[in-house]
Scaffold this motif. Structure first.
Motif, PDB file in Angstrom:
ATOM      1  N   LEU B  77      -0.358  -1.981   3.681  1.00 31.43           N
ATOM      2  CA  LEU B  77      -1.574  -2.787   3.656  1.00 31.43           C
ATOM      3  C   LEU B  77      -1.255  -4.273   3.529  1.00 31.43           C
ATOM      4  O   LEU B  77      -2.116  -5.113   3.786  1.00 31.43           O
ATOM      5  CB  LEU B  77      -2.496  -2.340   2.530  1.00 31.43           C
ATOM      6  CG  LEU B  77      -3.156  -0.979   2.761  1.00 31.43           C
ATOM      7  CD1 LEU B  77      -3.891  -0.512   1.533  1.00 31.43           C
ATOM      8  CD2 LEU B  77      -4.107  -1.042   3.940  1.00 31.43           C
ATOM      9  N   ALA B  78      -0.015  -4.600   3.132  1.00 25.28           N
ATOM     10  CA  ALA B  78       0.386  -6.005   3.084  1.00 25.28           C
ATOM     11  C   ALA B  78       0.809  -6.498   4.468  1.00 25.28           C
ATOM     12  O   ALA B  78       1.121  -7.661   4.647  1.00 25.28           O
ATOM     13  CB  ALA B  78       1.526  -6.187   2.088  1.00 25.28           C
ATOM     14  N   GLN B  79       0.832  -5.604   5.429  1.00 24.76           N
ATOM     15  CA  GLN B  79       1.158  -5.992   6.802  1.00 24.76           C
ATOM     16  C   GLN B  79      -0.137  -6.374   7.525  1.00 24.76           C
ATOM     17  O   GLN B  79      -1.224  -6.034   7.071  1.00 24.76           O
ATOM     18  CB  GLN B  79       1.823  -4.824   7.539  1.00 24.76           C
ATOM     19  CG  GLN B  79       2.988  -4.186   6.808  1.00 24.76           C
ATOM     20  CD  GLN B  79       4.100  -5.180   6.528  1.00 24.76           C
ATOM     21  OE1 GLN B  79       4.333  -6.091   7.324  1.00 24.76           O
ATOM     22  NE2 GLN B  79       4.775  -5.024   5.399  1.00 24.76           N
ATOM     23  N   PRO B  80       0.013  -7.068   8.644  1.00 30.14           N
ATOM     24  CA  PRO B  80      -1.209  -7.463   9.366  1.00 30.14           C
ATOM     25  C   PRO B  80      -1.886  -6.288  10.065  1.00 30.14           C
ATOM     26  O   PRO B  80      -1.939  -6.237  11.290  1.00 30.14           O
ATOM     27  CB  PRO B  80      -0.708  -8.505  10.368  1.00 30.14           C
ATOM     28  CG  PRO B  80       0.748  -8.297  10.479  1.00 30.14           C
ATOM     29  CD  PRO B  80       1.216  -7.661   9.228  1.00 30.14           C
ATOM     30  N   ILE B  81      -2.371  -5.315   9.289  1.00 30.91           N
ATOM     31  CA  ILE B  81      -3.182  -4.254   9.894  1.00 30.91           C
ATOM     32  C   ILE B  81      -4.469  -4.126   9.086  1.00 30.91           C
ATOM     33  O   ILE B  81      -4.511  -4.483   7.922  1.00 30.91           O
ATOM     34  CB  ILE B  81      -2.462  -2.894   9.932  1.00 30.91           C
ATOM     35  CG1 ILE B  81      -1.882  -2.566   8.565  1.00 30.91           C
ATOM     36  CG2 ILE B  81      -1.419  -2.835  10.988  1.00 30.91           C
ATOM     37  CD1 ILE B  81      -1.297  -1.187   8.493  1.00 30.91           C
ATOM     38  N   LYS B  82      -5.494  -3.590   9.731  1.00 30.93           N
ATOM     39  CA  LYS B  82      -6.781  -3.447   9.063  1.00 30.93           C
ATOM     40  C   LYS B  82      -6.745  -2.240   8.139  1.00 30.93           C
ATOM     41  O   LYS B  82      -6.147  -1.222   8.471  1.00 30.93           O
ATOM     42  CB  LYS B  82      -7.885  -3.245  10.098  1.00 30.93           C
ATOM     43  CG  LYS B  82      -8.129  -4.438  10.970  1.00 30.93           C
ATOM     44  CD  LYS B  82      -9.417  -4.236  11.767  1.00 30.93           C
ATOM     45  CE  LYS B  82      -9.782  -5.500  12.484  1.00 30.93           C
ATOM     46  NZ  LYS B  82      -9.701  -5.387  13.927  1.00 30.93           N
ATOM     47  N   ARG B  83      -7.428  -2.355   7.000  1.00 27.71           N
ATOM     48  CA  ARG B  83      -7.532  -1.227   6.081  1.00 27.71           C
ATOM     49  C   ARG B  83      -8.093  -0.011   6.775  1.00 27.71           C
ATOM     50  O   ARG B  83      -7.628   1.102   6.602  1.00 27.71           O
ATOM     51  CB  ARG B  83      -8.441  -1.583   4.914  1.00 27.71           C
ATOM     52  CG  ARG B  83      -7.720  -2.239   3.803  1.00 27.71           C
ATOM     53  CD  ARG B  83      -8.557  -2.314   2.568  1.00 27.71           C
ATOM     54  NE  ARG B  83      -7.787  -3.066   1.595  1.00 27.71           N
ATOM     55  CZ  ARG B  83      -8.063  -3.144   0.319  1.00 27.71           C
ATOM     56  NH1 ARG B  83      -9.110  -2.512  -0.137  1.00 27.71           N
ATOM     57  NH2 ARG B  83      -7.303  -3.825  -0.493  1.00 27.71           N
TER      58      ARG B  83
END
Lengths: 249, 260
Positions: B77-83
């Motif tokens: 979740l700390a990566q650039p992806i949406k929850r």
């Protein structure tokens, strides 16, 4: 580069931030200090969108980032405790993060730097705590991004690796990056920090350079300065400076 | 979302759980086929097992998988992806790998017994559909419960209660209310009550398809009388879709506000 504005956050009855304001205006190494439970990790997690603040905004390069996702492309993060899927191998987790971020990465140089070459095909569950932390560091540093967030990066590292990590942080700083760091090792803070952010009782208690902090507290090292602040609060400290914010005043 | 799906699916399909589950279904199916030596009768026997086991498998593995991968979610979740993409990907990875274990475990024995050239093929497909729907529904319920409960023990407890409720308690309450209100017209009530429990409507769906009026029971008969088999099946399929989507929606809502 990054501005926290009026951040409020509580976990149940426990209030962590109450109108926290912080401006990380330029690159360099920013050390976040404070007693246990003062919200150092929470501050980082709010920046990363892992923790949702109750109120407040965060601007990054002038843009509102809360509830956004793609701004995280610009942030590398090294979490406090390195926990990975057990069955994956070191090589696979590196490939996976790389695949998710889709940014140019320099993982081979970092693997060599931290002597992880022989561990590449070892499942993560078989690694020691320190080695996991090295993997964690490779994941955090392998992409070239303007902001690096390091939450207790030194835990479990041996002195040689610690030295390597320190060099790495310095190199990244010299590229003009903003590095946000928490650590309990005061020596490390004194050695590398450009700016100190001291969190106390839900607010930014002090923000400025190390010398500035020494001057304000009348101490000559960080440990004593921190102890002085925690014991006496602001009342004992000359607060003519606008950078010092206090709610006792 | 596809990337998260890809990784969790790969991870799971390689894990021993999917393998064991597939073997279990296969052993049961082979056993029943061998003993009854009749495809339609084996389908009825299997139905009873699947209505009981699939919800349990979906909800227990769902909850275990969620809590096991929770540590890892922080890194992702700390990566650039949406929850939203992360949670949907995880859910699809798990539920589809379970569905594949189920479909292969049942499918292989039936294919070997020549189900495709028999007249039981539609019945068999209905059983597959109902079983897969149950896995999808209860996996989604598990993910919702797990997302909403930070405490593992509470999450496990609620998930087991949920399964107990739908698999056992619900029918008891249903029957009891039929008895108590027997002097009132209960058709509409029983249709609604059936659609509100995925296990019940899966049973009715298979019954309607099998067209064994002896096995219909009260609700099956009501469905048959009111809608005929065809509309009844459509109605149930619609209910199944809603039953998958709503817990996923609730899960995403809980995930949006969650702190990691």
């Amino acid at each position: 580069m990054i501005t926290f504005k009026h951040i409020y956050k509580s976990f149940g009855k426990h209030v962590v931030f109450e109108d926290l304001n912080l401006d990380l205006e330029k690159g360099g190494i920013w050390s976040v200090l404070g007693p246990n439970g003062s919200g150092k990790t929470t501050l980082m997690k709010i920046l990363l969108g892992l923790v949702v603040p109750d109120k407040g905004t965060i601007l990054m390069d002038g843009e509102e980032i809360l509830k956004q996702d793609l701004y995280r492309k610009k942030i590398n993060y090294m979490p406090q405790i390195a926990r990975f899927p057990e069955n994956l191998k070191v090589r696979e987790i590196i490939a996976m993060i790389h695949d998710i971020r889709q940014q140019p990465a320099d993982e081979i140089a970092l693997v060599n730097r931290f002597d992880l070459g022989s561990y590449l095909d070892v499942p993560l569950k078989n690694l020691s705590g320190g080695t996991r932390q090295k993997v964690n560091a490779v994941l955090a540093f392998m992409h070239d991004n303007p902001v690096i967030v390091l939450d207790e990066p030194t835990v479990g590292l041996d002195p040689v690796t610690l030295l390597k990590l320190k060099e790495l942080i310095q190199e990244e700083k010299d590229k003009g990056k903003l590095i946000l760091l928490t650590t309990h090792i005061t020596g490390l803070v004194e050695e590398i920090s450009d700016q100190i952010v001291f969190l106390l009782e839900g607010k930014v208690f002090f923000q400025g350079t190390l010398d500035h902090l020494f001057q304000k507290t009348g101490q000559d090292n960080l440990e004593r300065s921190m102890a002085a602040i925690m014991e006496h609060g602001i009342s004992n400290i000359d607060s003519d400076d606008s950078k010092i914010t206090s709610h006792y005043a | 979302m596809l990337k998260i799906f890809k990784y969790s699916f790969q991870d799971l399909i390689r894990s021993k759980w999917s393998f064991i589950l597939g073997l279990f279904y296969m052993a049961v199916t082979f056993g029943l086929l061998y003993m009854s030596n009749d495809l339609s009768r084996a389908i009825v026997s299997l139905m009873n097992i699947i209505l009981f086991i699939n919800p349990l498998v979906g909800i227990m593995l769902g909850i275990m998988y969620y809590y096991n991968s929770r540590d890892f979610s922080e890194l992702l979740l700390a990566q650039p992806i949406k929850r939203k993409d992360y949670f949907l990907g995880q859910y699809l990875g798990l539920s589809l790998s379970l569905v594949i274990s189920f479909v292969l475990g049942l499918g292989v024995p039936f294919l070997l017994y020549g189900v495709l050239v028999s007249d039981a093929v539609v019945n068999f497909l209905t059983l597959m559909f109902a079983g897969s729907a149950l896995v999808l529904i209860f996996c989604a319920l598990a993910f919702w419960v797990a997302t909403a409960n930070e405490n593992k023990i509470k999450g496990f407890g609620k998930a087991i209660l949920l399964w107990l409720f739908f698999a056992i308690l619900y029918d008891g309450i249903f029957l009891l209310s039929l008895l108590v209100f027997e002097s009132y017209p209960l058709e509409k009530f029983s249709i609604a009550a059936t659609l509100l429990n995925p296990i019940d409507f899966s049973r009715v769906l298979i019954m309607l398809q099998l067209d064994v009026s002896l096995l219909f029971g009260y609700t099956g008969a009501v469905f048959n009388k009111f809608f005929g088999s065809y509309v009844g099946i459509l109605l149930i399929t619609g209910a199944a879709v809603i039953w998958v989507i709503s817990p996923i929606f609730m899960m995403l809502r809980a995930a949006k506000r969650k702190d990691f």
